[in-house]
Write an enzyme that holds these catalytic residues in place. Structure first.
Site, PDB file in Angstrom:
ATOM      1  N   ARG B 371       0.825  -1.217   0.000  1.00 39.02           N
ATOM      2  CA  ARG B 371       0.000   0.000   0.000  1.00 39.02           C
ATOM      3  C   ARG B 371       0.853   1.259   0.000  1.00 39.02           C
ATOM      4  NH1 ARG B 371      -6.153   0.428   2.201  1.00 39.02           N
ATOM      5  NH2 ARG B 371      -6.621   2.173   0.871  1.00 39.02           N
ATOM      6  N   CYS B 372       1.851   1.262  -0.874  1.00 37.43           N
ATOM      7  CA  CYS B 372       2.676   2.458  -1.019  1.00 37.43           C
ATOM      8  C   CYS B 372       3.423   2.362  -2.332  1.00 37.43           C
ATOM      9  CB  CYS B 372       3.679   2.606   0.119  1.00 37.43           C
ATOM     10  SG  CYS B 372       5.057   1.458   0.017  1.00 37.43           S
TER      11      CYS B 372
END
Lengths: 161, 785
Positions: B371-372
């Site tokens: 999630r990045c």
């Protein structure tokens, strides 16, 4: 063993191994794939169904234990009148993203509203605390259940009047 | 909320909270996830995984497993090797074992596979595969791994004489050293961003259907990057690419976990090819947690050189990463530590020097962008924790320290000391707005008063800048494939449209927001547009959805192809209105001659004419495709303020408030954007408070199931208060920057800063994540003695 489980109002008779999990029976024998599998340890709750109206994690119940009982899955929420209020509310309030936990969340929410027509934020959070969601951060799930409860209460009030 | 709409709700263009197109099937249990797929003759595969972290394989006996009724095949590394498939490349240029042949290098590594007529039989028989292991010492930290005399983990790798996976550095070392030598103050922080796991609720899986006669391989896969996976399958397995079709159906969350190619996919495909029947493999949760792409595991020391009044002059970073047994980060080729060098953050200073090393250990490989965007969470965490440390050391309020050092709005585009060119921003306004919403001054007054009464409350700030949307092809590729993306738009004669995109939703709502982009640009109502994604036979090429690149790259491609369509429609409208194309104007869904809006041609009229009544010389049809190569990354940012109350007797901390201001540029669908932020904040809270994968000294994974690997439930998760500013990206066609990951990147530092702030007056400067109560308690006790 031969068992008959009533799933969403229809009797399903099958010859199953005694060790077969209810979730596998629902998914592979009844071919109702809206009930999901997420963890194998009764932790995530995506396999939750209603057994005689109560939420049960179907990965932790054997199919043979469901013999003669009534099971409701997500496919059974909709009626001839259309979507169940909880289904409409999840869409209206953006209570789902990937949708993997959603069937279970809706069933738990529906069971909660049946018992407690006007649940508080904390009561909803406690009720769904056996169900994980990785996408939504739960805020919109809580809102969805509240919205469905409001519809259910209004409907009941309307019926009384 | 900022109103950016130019279309009516009926059209549902940009800025409308259009209800999601994907919901209808998902709320009725009619989604189609990989495990929902059943095919005639389908077999089931179970993997045999190593129970130990490091051992030589002396022998593998498959006889007992093969003898089980219902078992069709037992696959070992030896068999895979005979087909040249015992090893495969990783996304970082390393190689990874598909099925181990020589050694196992982490607990959970794939050793063999059993294919059977029933999943229960496959699992039973897998237990009967007898592997003779000769134990070796397990190396469980990168520090042990790089110590003299450490056992060589990658003994099979030619030229590898130690456990170093890579080194990489950037910035101006000499200028940075000089700045440090001349600084009034030097502040440093050493911290570990622990190993975490994305854990989407759907594990990884595949249904591999290879036709042994035609060679057609149809692979239904949990894939965030189906096109890239098709090409990699072609390159690795030697299959002709036109015969490979990857279908990524509904995906039950990805978060970076479904970017790499895992051994299970390859073995199931090989098994289907060899047996001639479809083979399904769906990972167990434990399999997912102990073998698939983890995130983080960075040991970081950061230093800031500052003047006495708190102006930053330079930054120095030394980072050591734990890569596990194979270097398998999913990241652009050029950068060995992803975009970690964005760690100079939101601040204006001249020099930085970043040194990175990675080490092999006896743990699962991965290093996915959980999630990045490629190691940006680690970077953002480091600079924002350093800012808190500097504020505490210099005695300057942490909000004020940030205000003194912010890049100013007029400095954009701003080139950082490590070479990023930030596109746009107004950081002071964002922070001020978040502070005001939180009631910052009152909170500080309350904190001072409560400390007098022995109570502990803390206020944590983080102001992050992300670098997402890879990327310009001149700089960004994965395995050589340039990080462009695409969109194809077909408008049918009745004015209804199909949009086909190279990116792939896993819950982000592409089927809704991408239709809104087309609605904005053409006037075709979003509800008349079907968005197709995930099927490589039916969509144009793209690198996939991760690193917040869908809207910055795929969304841009969508806007550009819609503009081509709108332009052709304008020419058709000119023909119908008997006017010159340059005199035609468009208002939402209508074309008219400038000055006479009464006579108009709708986009639907133009679409019909595209197949029935065209101007001389124009090609029939109304469809086009665009491949978009973005000129730069986009740089979303945000200011987060967290208020916590800490119990001094137990170290338990509770979030009282979480105020999150995000600026992701133009918001296509505000409802969906806010949903993304809620989810991202929750994952940030998870990492700061409970979620970590750890190992014992023998390399046994602690955190191999959801009873040991804690994910926050609704009960623990805080409520969030969201705010926004809107600073469009100047180079993106619709000014959007991407939002899926901002909150995961920005929020961990805000939570940790809040807890540290609560005990900073005792002298505490750091508590590593996850900030467990016992760690807080110990920090308080240590400070008190």
């Amino acid at each position: 063993m031969e068992i008959t489980v009533n799933i969403n109002g229809t009797d399903h008779t099958a010859d199953v191994e005694p060790r077969k999990l209810l979730v596998d029976h629902i998914r592979t024998d009844a071919r109702l794939t809206g009930t999901h599998i997420g963890c194998d340890t009764t932790s995530c709750g995506v396999c939750t169904v209603l057994v005689d109206g109560k939420p049960v994690k179907s990965c932790t119940m054997l199919a043979v234990q469901a013999d003669g009982r009534n099971v409701t899955t997500v496919e059974g929420l909709k009626s001839a009148d259309g979507l169940h209020p909880i289904q409409q509310a999840f869409s209206d309030e953006h209570g789902l993203q990937c949708g993997f936990c959603t069937p279970a969340m809706m069933l738990v929410g529906a069971a909660l509203i049946d018992e407690n027509p006007n649940p508080s934020d904390d009561e909803i959070r406690w009720a769904i605390s056996g169900n994980l969601c990785r996408c939504t951060g739960y805020m919109n799930i809580v809102k969805s259940i509240q919205a469905a409860a409001a519809v259910a209460s209004n409907g009941a009030a309307g019926a009384d009047a | 909320m900022t109103d950016t709409t130019t279309t009516s709700p009926e059209i549902g263009g940009i800025g409308h909270s259009v209800k999601r197109a994907e919901d209808a099937r998902l709320i009725e249990g009619q989604g189609n996830f990989v495990d929902d797929i059943a095919m005639p003759g389908m077999l089931y595969m179970a993997l045999v995984r190593s129970p130990v972290a490091h051992a030589r394989i002396n022998s593998i006996n498959t006889e007992a497993a093969a003898a089980v009724d219902g078992v069709v095949a037992v696959v070992t590394g030896e068999l895979m090797d005979a087909h040249g498939l015992a090893w495969m490349p990783t996304l970082s240029g390393d190689t990874q074992a598909v099925l181990a042949t020589d050694k196992v290098r982490y607990q959970g590594q794939e050793v063999a596979a059993v294919v059977a007529t029933d999943p229960y039989i496959a699992t039973d028989a897998a237990e009967l595969v007898d592997v003779d292991y000769e134990m070796l010492d397990a190396i469980t930290t990168p520090q042990q791994s790089l110590a003299d005399g450490a056992e060589l983990i990658r003994n099979e790798k030619e030229g590898q004489t130690d456990n170093l996976a890579y080194t990489w550095e950037t910035g101006d070392a000499a200028a940075t050293e000089a700045a440090f030598a001349n600084a009034d103050r030097v502040v440093s922080l050493t911290t570990h961003y622990p190993r975490s796991h994305p854990s989407p609720l759907e594990t990884c899986g595949i249904v591999a259907d290879v036709n042994s006669v035609t060679g057609q391989a149809t692979l239904y896969m949990t894939s965030q990057a189906p096109h890239a996976h098709r090409t990699l399958f072609a390159l690795v397995a030697g299959l002709p690419e036109q015969n490979i079709r990857i279908v990524s159906p509904d995906i039950g969350g990805g978060f970076g976990n479904k970017v790499p190619i895992y051994p299970g996919y390859v073995v199931a495909t090989a098994a289907s090819l060899l047996i001639g029947q479809p083979v399904k493999w769906v990972e167990t949760r434990t399999g997912n947690l102990i073998s698939t792409g983890f995130g983080r595991d960075y040991y970081m020391t950061g230093e800031l050189a500052l003047s006495n009044d708190g102006r930053i002059q330079a930054m120095r970073v030394d980072m050591l990463s734990d890569q596990g047994a194979f270097y398998a980060d999913a990241q652009p080729t050029r950068y060995k530590a992803g975009l970690f060098h964005v760690c100079t953050g939101s601040y204006d200073f001249g020099n930085a020097h970043i040194k990175c090393r990675g080490a092999f250990t006896n743990k699962a490989p991965g290093g996915v962008a959980y999630r990045c965007s490629f190691r940006i969470t680690e970077a953002s965490f480091l600079i924002e924790r350093l800012m808190q440390t500097a504020a505490d050391e210099l005695g300057i309020d942490p909000a004020e320290l940030r205000m003194r050092n912010f890049i100013q709005p007029e400095q954009f585009p701003y080139e950082t000391p490590t070479g990023f060119v930030y596109d746009s921003g107004d950081y002071p306004t964002a922070l001020r707005k978040a502070l005001d919403a939180a009631g910052y001054d009152e909170l500080r007054a309350e904190q001072a008063a409560s400390r007098e009464q022995g109570k502990l409350m803390g206020i944590g700030i983080a102001h992050f800048t992300e670098a997402v949307g890879a990327g310009p092809a001149h700089t960004y590729d994965i395995a050589g494939l340039k990080m462009i993306d695409s969109a194809e738009l077909r408008v049918h004669p009745t004015g209804k449209a199909v949009l086909k995109i190279g990116v792939k939703t896993q819950g982000q709502g592409h089927e809704t927001t991408f239709a809104q982009i087309v609605a904005e640009e053409t006037g075709i109502p979003a509800s008349d547009i079907k968005v197709i994604h995930g099927d490589t036979d039916d969509t144009p090429y793209g690198l996939g959805t991760y690193a917040s690149r869908s809207t910055p790259v795929g969304g841009a491609a969508t806007a550009m192809v819609a503009r081509k369509i709108a332009d052709k429609a304008r020419h058709i409208a000119a023909h119908l209105l008997e006017a010159a194309p340059e005199d035609i104007e468009r208002d939402a869904d209508k074309f008219f001659v400038a000055g006479s809006p009464d006579q108009s041609v709708s986009i639907q009229d133009a679409a019909f004419a595209a197949y029935t009544n065209l101007p001389e010389g124009m090609e029939y049809g109304l469809e086009d495709v665009t491949y978009y190569n973005p000129p730069n990354l986009t740089f979303p940012y945000g200011s987060y303020v967290v208020v916590v109350d800490v119990d001094p007797d137990t170290g338990v901390w509770k979030v009282r408030r979480m105020v999150a201001l995000d600026d992701c540029g133009v918001r296509i669908n505000p409802m969906i954007v806010e949903g993304q932020i809620h989810g991202g904040l929750t994952e940030g809270f998870a990492m700061s408070s409970m979620q970590w994968i750890t190992f014992d000294d023998d390399g046994n994974c602690i955190g191999s199931n959801f009873m040991d690997y804690l994910i926050p439930t609704a009960w623990e998760t805080p409520r969030f208060e969201l705010l926004e500013t809107v600073t469009p990206s100047p180079h993106h066609p619709i000014g959007a920057k991407g939002i899926g990951e901002s909150a995961t990147v920005g929020s961990p530092a805000a939570f940790v800063n809040a807890v540290v702030d609560a005990v900073a007056h005792l002298g505490v400067r750091n508590i590593d994540m996850p900030v467990l109560p016992d760690r807080v308690w110990e920090a308080i006790e240590t400070a008190n003695t």
